[in-house]
Design an enzyme around this catalytic site. Structure first.
Site, PDB file in Angstrom:
ATOM      1  CG  ASP A   1      -2.975   4.010  -1.448  1.00  0.00           C
ATOM      2  OD1 ASP A   1      -3.630   3.915  -2.506  1.00  0.00           O
ATOM      3  OD2 ASP A   1      -3.036   3.147  -0.547  1.00  0.00           O
TER       4      ASP A   1
ATOM      5  CB  SER B   1      -0.966  -0.035   1.177  1.00  0.00           C
ATOM      6  OG  SER B   1      -1.889   1.007   1.092  1.00  0.00           O
TER       7      SER B   1
ATOM      8  CG  ASP C   1      -6.334   0.595  -0.945  1.00  0.00           C
ATOM      9  OD1 ASP C   1      -5.441   1.462  -1.036  1.00  0.00           O
ATOM     10  OD2 ASP C   1      -6.442  -0.149   0.052  1.00  0.00           O
TER      11      ASP C   1
END
Ligand code: MG
Length: 450
Positions: free
Chosen positions: A240, A101, A244
């Site tokens: 990011d 992430s 998501d």
């Protein structure tokens, strides 16, 4: 005994440094465990973001899935929401995303998804951990070893389905910053297909993240803010590392307040929306005006997803910019979130004005040192007694810590830190005086228990 099984999964999948916590050996085990959990013959969608370790991890996890007799449906480099979407669209049995992430370049991780695109629940993660800990793997015999199938054409279905969901008039000027992450190519492409004039930044996949760090924080988005202002764009979007999430920059080049943006989009969608206990009360005020409803759950996108599913909500999100769109898929989707903001600006804009029209409340965030062994007794006492020290309480929410709402819309959340030796107090007051009063009383209450 269950308590002795080491935890691999944190709040958002397995995550850590490559070569330390995250290794190909671990990926192989996770692959074998997924197949063991699902049973042979099932299909697992597999994707990865732009990190340097991704192919190493993908090959290892694939080998594990195949050895357990399941098939790999291979997506290649994609944003995380594509994994959830593909699992749902193709009727697969699980999804796996290799990503860390917004973490820095040396990190990587593994996140697992259900067939409807919802992240694995804690109880499912515990099962995977147990299978790995006990090495209780199913090994397929030679004639049952799984197959790898290329499913990249489903990306075209995603583009088509996501655009069909929206009703955006063409013409907005949008700057989109992909962080050299998984949104590169796809997010600018979709925004252009939606009719926007797009300037893309950092839209070349690169695991060193040379353009900016993958966390979409104000410090990392200075360039985006300047370009939005300098080009007179209507808004900026930043993703990011795995897309998501997204955050927005308004037409004045200011980063949009997370809570206010969530409130604005919630009001556009209407109905019953879900957010977390630590989100601002501005969402309640905004939803009241459109006769909508707000439900609050534990901090963490999987908890938001679970509640959306349970109460059949229309939308939900965390103030961090992780938003869920249940009418599309149960996986948080930063590209669809961006389209929602673009639609809002197109219908009601400019974004700076919309944000300024939302009420701001005096906010206080404090933390009180406390030993680990004091956390439980303090929270037990807070659950029963904290509300008693105030005389205008209208609601007490015990989903995640203690969140007390007051008659005038003020609120306070008392919650133990999950990782540090603190109890946190977060609050918003209707007025400065009210905020100070709530803070003083809550802090005094907690200190009296130390
Ligand atoms: Mg992310």
């Amino acid at each position: 005994m269950e308590t002795e099984i080491p935890k691999l999964f944190g709040t958002s999948g397995i995550r850590g440094k490559i070569g330390e916590e995250i290794t190909p050996e671990l990926a192989l085990d996770v692959g074998k465990a997924i197949s063991t959990y699902l049973g042979k013959g099932h299909d697992v969608v597999l994707g990865y973001d732009t990190r340097t370790s991704n192919l190493m991890m993908e090959r290892a996890i694939s080998a594990g899935i195949l050895q357990g007799g399941c098939n790999v449906l291979s997506l290649g480099m994609v944003p995380t929401p594509l994994v959830g979407y593909a699992a749902m669209k193709l009727g697969a049995d699980a999804g796996v995303m290799i990503t860390a992430s917004h973490n820095p370049s040396p990190d990587n991780g593994i996140k697992l998804w259900n067939p409807d695109g919802m992240a694995y629940l804690q109880k499912q993660e515990r099962i995977i951990e147990r299978i790995i800990h006990e090495k209780d793997f199913y090994n397929a015999s030679w004639q049952d070893i799984g197959k790898i199938e290329d499913i990249t054409p489903v990306i075209n279905d995603y583009i088509e389905d996501i655009l069909n969901l929206m009703n955006i008039k063409p013409g907005l000027n949008v700057v989109v910053d992909c962080a050299n992450g998984a949104a590169s190519y796809l997010s600018p492409l979709i925004l252009r297909k939606a009719g926007c004039h797009v300037v893309s930044l950092n839209a070349q996949p690169d695991g060193f993240f040379p353009g900016r760090k993958p966390e979409p924080s104000a410090a990392n988005l200075q360039e985006l803010m300047k370009i939005v202002k300098a080009t007179g764009a209507d808004l900026g979007i930043a993703h990011d590392g795995d897309a998501d999430r997204m955050v927005a920059v308004d037409d004045n080049g200011r980063m949009a307040d997370f809570d206010k943006l969530l409130a604005l989009v919630s009001a556009e969608i209407g109905g019953c929306v879900v957010t977390t206990v630590d989100a601002s009360a501005c969402i309640d005020r905004v939803m009241e005006k459109v006769n909508g409803k707000v439900e609050r759950t534990k901090v963490g996108d999987v908890h938001v997803a679970e509640m959306i599913h349970d109460i059949n909500a229309t939308f939900g999100g965390e103030p961090s910019g992780t938003w869920l769109h249940p009418q599309f898929c149960m996986c948080p989707d930063g590209i669809l979130s961006a389209l929602r903001v673009i639609e809002l600006v197109q219908n009601k804009g400019p974004l700076s004005k919309l944000l300024d029209d939302i009420p701001s409340y005096p906010t206080i965030r404090d933390k009180i040192d406390c030993r680990e062994d004091q956390k439980d007794p303090i929270m037990q006492k807070a659950e029963t007694d904290l509300a008693l020290i105030f005389d205008d309480v209208v609601d007490v929410n015990l989903k995640d810590g203690v969140r007390i709402s007051f008659e005038d819309g003020s609120w306070v959340l008392v919650r133990p830190s999950g990782t540090e030796s603190f109890v946190r107090i977060t609050l918003e007051g209707k007025t400065e005086d009210k905020a100070l009063m709530i803070h003083e009383a809550s802090a005094k209450f907690i200190r009296s228990l130390l």
